[in-house]
Design a protein around this motif. Sequence first.
Motif, short mmCIF file in Angstrom:
data_model
loop_
_atom_site.label_atom_id
_atom_site.label_comp_id
_atom_site.label_asym_id
_atom_site.label_seq_id
_atom_site.Cartn_x
_atom_site.Cartn_y
_atom_site.Cartn_z
N THR A 1 0.86 -1.26 0.05
CA THR A 1 0.01 0.06 0.03
C THR A 1 0.88 1.20 0.00
OG1 THR A 1 -1.86 -1.12 1.31
CG2 THR A 1 -1.66 1.12 1.10
N LEU A 2 1.69 1.34 1.00
CA LEU A 2 2.92 2.38 1.01
C LEU A 2 3.62 2.60 -0.37
CD1 LEU A 2 3.60 2.79 4.76
CD2 LEU A 2 2.01 3.99 3.28
N GLN A 3 4.07 1.12 -0.69
CA GLN A 3 5.05 1.39 -2.00
C GLN A 3 4.17 1.99 -3.28
OE1 GLN A 3 8.43 0.58 -2.76
NE2 GLN A 3 8.27 1.19 -0.75
N THR A 4 2.55 1.55 -3.35
CA THR A 4 2.10 2.23 -4.18
C THR A 4 1.92 3.85 -4.27
OG1 THR A 4 0.76 0.25 -4.11
CG2 THR A 4 -0.30 2.40 -5.10
N LEU A 5 1.89 4.17 -3.19
CA LEU A 5 2.15 5.74 -2.83
C LEU A 5 3.42 6.17 -3.41
CD1 LEU A 5 1.01 8.38 -2.04
CD2 LEU A 5 1.56 7.90 0.46
N VAL A 6 4.31 5.45 -2.87
CA VAL A 6 5.68 5.85 -3.46
C VAL A 6 6.02 5.80 -4.85
CG1 VAL A 6 8.18 5.00 -3.39
CG2 VAL A 6 7.00 4.87 -1.36
N SER A 7 5.34 5.07 -5.70
CA SER A 7 5.28 4.87 -7.02
C SER A 7 4.49 6.01 -7.74
CB SER A 7 4.69 3.77 -7.62
OG SER A 7 5.44 2.42 -7.30
N ILE A 8 3.33 6.34 -7.06
CA ILE A 8 2.57 7.57 -7.46
C ILE A 8 3.29 8.71 -7.36
CG2 ILE A 8 0.44 9.03 -6.89
CD1 ILE A 8 -0.90 6.48 -6.10
N LEU A 9 4.01 9.10 -6.19
CA LEU A 9 4.89 10.23 -6.04
C LEU A 9 5.88 10.34 -6.92
CD1 LEU A 9 4.63 10.47 -2.18
CD2 LEU A 9 4.08 11.97 -3.75
N PHE A 10 6.63 9.06 -7.12
CA PHE A 10 7.86 9.36 -8.16
C PHE A 10 7.19 9.27 -9.54
CE2 PHE A 10 10.87 7.22 -5.22
CZ PHE A 10 12.02 8.22 -4.99
N THR A 11 6.09 8.77 -9.88
CA THR A 11 5.44 9.05 -11.24
C THR A 11 5.52 10.69 -11.48
OG1 THR A 11 4.41 6.93 -11.09
CG2 THR A 11 3.55 8.72 -12.81
N ALA A 12 4.87 11.17 -10.36
CA ALA A 12 4.70 12.65 -10.56
C ALA A 12 5.98 13.24 -10.53
CB ALA A 12 3.88 13.25 -9.49
N HIS A 13 7.03 13.04 -9.93
CA HIS A 13 8.26 13.62 -9.96
C HIS A 13 9.09 13.38 -11.10
CE1 HIS A 13 12.44 14.10 -8.84
NE2 HIS A 13 12.75 12.71 -9.24
N TYR A 14 8.82 12.18 -11.64
CA TYR A 14 9.63 11.75 -13.18
C TYR A 14 8.90 12.74 -14.10
CZ TYR A 14 12.51 8.49 -11.18
OH TYR A 14 13.69 7.52 -10.45
N LEU A 15 7.51 12.93 -14.08
CA LEU A 15 6.93 13.61 -15.30
C LEU A 15 7.34 15.13 -14.98
CD1 LEU A 15 3.35 12.39 -15.03
CD2 LEU A 15 5.01 12.19 -16.76
N MET A 16 7.51 15.66 -14.03
CA MET A 16 8.01 17.09 -13.54
C MET A 16 9.55 17.02 -13.97
SD MET A 16 6.24 17.83 -10.01
CE MET A 16 6.60 19.52 -10.12
N LEU A 17 10.22 16.14 -13.94
CA LEU A 17 11.61 16.16 -14.40
C LEU A 17 11.51 15.94 -15.90
CD1 LEU A 17 13.84 13.69 -12.07
CD2 LEU A 17 14.26 16.27 -12.64
N GLY A 18 10.71 15.62 -16.64
CA GLY A 18 10.83 15.26 -18.15
C GLY A 18 11.21 13.89 -18.44
N ALA A 19 11.41 13.08 -17.20
CA ALA A 19 11.92 11.54 -17.29
C ALA A 19 10.57 10.73 -17.63
CB ALA A 19 12.70 11.27 -16.39
N THR A 20 9.98 10.82 -18.71
CA THR A 20 8.69 10.03 -19.10
C THR A 20 8.63 8.81 -19.17
OG1 THR A 20 9.06 10.65 -21.32
CG2 THR A 20 7.44 12.10 -20.29
N ASP A 21 10.02 8.25 -19.38
CA ASP A 21 10.41 6.70 -19.57
C ASP A 21 10.01 6.17 -18.01
OD1 ASP A 21 12.49 7.96 -18.55
OD2 ASP A 21 13.99 6.85 -20.16
N ALA A 22 10.61 6.69 -17.13
CA ALA A 22 10.57 6.28 -15.80
C ALA A 22 9.31 6.59 -15.24
CB ALA A 22 11.67 6.86 -14.82
N ALA A 23 8.56 7.47 -15.53
CA ALA A 23 7.32 7.97 -15.18
C ALA A 23 6.27 7.01 -15.60
CB ALA A 23 6.96 9.36 -15.74
N ILE A 24 6.29 6.39 -16.74
CA ILE A 24 5.47 5.47 -17.51
C ILE A 24 5.74 4.27 -16.63
CG2 ILE A 24 5.09 3.96 -19.49
CD1 ILE A 24 5.40 6.79 -21.07
N LEU A 25 6.92 3.59 -16.43
CA LEU A 25 7.20 2.45 -15.79
C LEU A 25 6.96 2.59 -14.33
CD1 LEU A 25 10.91 1.88 -17.09
CD2 LEU A 25 8.61 0.86 -17.92
N ASN A 26 6.75 3.53 -13.58
CA ASN A 26 6.38 3.78 -12.20
C ASN A 26 4.99 3.70 -12.23
OD1 ASN A 26 8.12 4.42 -9.64
ND2 ASN A 26 9.30 5.20 -11.51
#
Length: 175
Positions: free
Chosen positions: A33-58
């Motif tokens: 459950t908490l790792q899902t929240l981690v993935s959500i946060l890292f998805t947003a983070h990578y999108l903001m960084l412009g790292a769409t490859d990592a965002a999609i995988l997260n």
Amino acid sequence: MDVWDIICQAISIIAVIVGFISFQMKTDKQVLTLQTLVSILFTAHYLMLGATDAAILNAVGIIRNFVYHNKDKKFYSPKIFPALFAIIMVFLGFLSWINWSSILVITGLAINTVFLSCKNPQNLRKSILVSSPMVLVYNIINLSIGGMIYESVVIVSSIVGIIRYADKKNNFKKF
């Protein structure tokens, strides 16, 4: 560093904190459950960084965590899902390819996806010694501060776990 960069890196630091809290949970459902929240946060983070490859995988990791969280349900098949999610990650990773560093995050997260389903925690810890350094290098290249911290701690934690729970007769036996 502008406000956007500060917010972006702050999201990754929050993900790190939630990730550390998840490691202290008693049940695999609580961890997932908490790792899902981690993935959500890292998805947003990578999108903001412009790292769409990592965002999609997260983002795929969010779905994967939901499925793994529900492994006691009828639809779950531990033999099918790890391979299926790894294939999806590789496919979407190559579709979202940015540069050569994409191969690091694709390979690292696909390996991690397969081994997350292991019943033997030592195998998961050993796989992290392969997957996390790849993602760490990716995070260094893409200047993800939270990602660098997270993967560094996961690597150290895995080494400690391997040593702490080592089979005294076969310290580093194969997977």
